[in-house]
Design a protein around this motif. Structure first.
Motif, PDB file in Angstrom:
ATOM      1  N   SER A  68     -15.755  26.152  33.259  1.00 16.86           N
ATOM      2  CA  SER A  68     -15.756  24.805  33.128  1.00 16.86           C
ATOM      3  C   SER A  68     -17.046  23.923  33.724  1.00 16.86           C
ATOM      4  O   SER A  68     -17.536  24.317  34.684  1.00 16.86           O
ATOM      5  N   HIS A 120     -18.405  19.542  34.178  1.00 18.45           N
ATOM      6  CA  HIS A 120     -18.140  18.142  34.401  1.00 18.45           C
ATOM      7  C   HIS A 120     -19.795  17.519  34.448  1.00 18.45           C
ATOM      8  O   HIS A 120     -20.443  18.001  35.344  1.00 18.45           O
ATOM      9  N   SER A 160     -18.060  16.638  27.866  1.00 16.41           N
ATOM     10  CA  SER A 160     -18.301  16.077  29.132  1.00 16.41           C
ATOM     11  C   SER A 160     -18.853  14.720  29.328  1.00 16.41           C
ATOM     12  O   SER A 160     -18.056  13.816  29.922  1.00 16.41           O
ATOM     13  N   THR A 215     -16.716  12.348  27.004  1.00 20.80           N
ATOM     14  CA  THR A 215     -15.406  11.867  27.518  1.00 20.80           C
ATOM     15  C   THR A 215     -15.204  11.467  28.820  1.00 20.80           C
ATOM     16  O   THR A 215     -14.271  11.048  29.222  1.00 20.80           O
ATOM     17  N   GLU A 243     -14.800  13.609  31.181  1.00 24.91           N
ATOM     18  CA  GLU A 243     -13.792  14.757  31.570  1.00 24.91           C
ATOM     19  C   GLU A 243     -14.533  16.061  31.784  1.00 24.91           C
ATOM     20  O   GLU A 243     -15.213  16.272  31.126  1.00 24.91           O
ATOM     21  N   THR A 244     -13.750  16.637  32.732  1.00 22.42           N
ATOM     22  CA  THR A 244     -14.143  18.087  32.737  1.00 22.42           C
ATOM     23  C   THR A 244     -13.715  18.747  31.727  1.00 22.42           C
ATOM     24  O   THR A 244     -12.512  18.766  30.980  1.00 22.42           O
TER      25      THR A 244
END
Length: 367
Positions: free
Chosen positions: A202, A204, A348, A351, A353-354
């Motif tokens: 993932s 961010h 990311s 948004t 977000e992660t």
């Protein structure tokens, strides 16, 4: 059917632009290869091919429908990004191996379609992330895999440089959405980090256009989580006076000034650390109490390096694929993970977000 060894492998190059012509130079100079055709719809490419003494075709379809002596053993796809998928599929239908320039596709959806289609056939396809053939990256990867650093815990990376005003004046699109360093430069870095540290889980990210104030970012900072548990950071900027980028530190592209004392990646583990591309390593053994610690002196060393031209090494590897002597160092499915990483960074930023790469692959159309 491959040409006799004495004749060399016949390689066609689709796309006679800057990178295509570099491939042509290497093919013509190589002892294992011969240029058998140039494929490009631009009128000027016809004269270019004639000057090289090879057949010219306006499309891959024309190439494959042409005379038998023009049929290639392999094709280098150095076409614009949006043509990579169609070109790879055309080669796959003919059972002709292809070297697909990066990025493997111009969109995540297109890349996923290509990977799915190629999974059903056996023609080898190599993606042109040529840095994987770098002697520097190979040496770093071997050291990490051999356990020199122990368990890798963190990685910090940098691609920071200054693009002059003339760069943007030469292409107005570079100041618009899609023209910033995320889509132009970051895919190389994500592929390097994946090659050294394993798959990304993932990301961010944050971005800014505060310096140039264009409609696209000039700077981005991201945190990275790898499937192995490694945590990382990466700083990307095309508006800072810094020597800390791969091109400026590795010396593999002589068009750039080189700062051989500088690094762009620092990888740290439980037994030691490694700076890349200087290949400086710091390791320590047990202290007087039988355990290592922050007061234990390091053993410093510079890893051995075999200097190679990554593009030449890539061509040699492509020849091995055609001859059935090797598997691709980077497949379409593998390269797709680097494309996913870049798209995850973009999502990311959009948004806040992660973004997990697995979720992104499952929902590529998600805005």
């Amino acid at each position: 059917m491959a040409q006799p060894a004495a004749a060399g492998l016949g390689i066609a190059v689709a796309g006679a632009g800057v990178i295509g012509r570099r491939h042509i130079e290497l093919i013509q100079a190589g002892p294992r290869t011969r240029l058998c055709a140039v494929v490009d719809p631009q009128p000027a490419s016809r004269d270019f091919a004639a000057g090289l003494g090879v057949p010219h075709f306006e499309s891959l379809e024309q190439l494959f429908a042409g005379p038998g002596e023009a049929r290639p053993d392999g094709v280098v796809l150095a076409t614009p990004n949006h043509l990579h998928v169609a070109g790879a599929l055309a080669c796959a239908r003919q059972g002709v191996p292809a070297l697909i320039e990066k990025p493997v596709a111009d969109s995540l959806e297109a890349g996923l379609r290509l990977a799915e289609a190629l999974a059903k056939q056996a023609t080898p396809m190599l993606v042109g992330h040529h840095r994987r053939h770098s002697g520097t990256l190979q040496a770093a990867r071997r050291a990490i895999r051999a356990g020199l650093l122990g368990r890798v815990v963190t990685v910090a990376g940098s691609a920071q440089f200054y693009k002059p005003a003339s760069y943007f004046a030469q292409g107005a699109w570079r100041a618009q959405a899609g023209g910033g360093p995320i889509l132009i430069n970051l895919i190389h870095e994500m592929d390097n980090l994946r090659y050294l540290c394993g798959e990304l889980e993932s990301v961010h990210a944050f971005a800014s256009n505060a310096v140039r104030q264009f409609a696209v970012e000039d700077t981005a900072v991201m945190t990275l989580k790898f499937a192995s548990g490694v945590l990382g950071t990466f700083t990307l900027s095309d508006t800072v006076a810094s020597p800390r980028s791969w091109e400026q530190t590795s010396g593999e592209n002589t068009a750039y000034a080189r700062y051989a004392s500088q690094d762009c990646y620092f990888i740290a583990g439980t037994r030691g650390s490694l700076a890349v591309p200087t290949l400086q390593a710091w390791t320590h053994g047990p202290d007087s109490r039988g355990e290592p610690g922050w007061m234990t002196p390091f053993t410093e060393q510079t890893l051995a390096l075999e200097a190679v031209d990554p593009l030449q090494a890539q061509l040699d590897h492509f020849c091995d694929l055609i001859d059935g002597k090797a598997e691709p160092i980077i497949t379409v499915a593998d390269a797709l993970q680097s494309l996913l990483a870049v798209e995850a960074v973009r999502r990311s930023i959009a948004t806040g977000e992660t973004v997990a790469l697995r979720d992104l692959a499952a929902n590529p159309r998600q805005p």
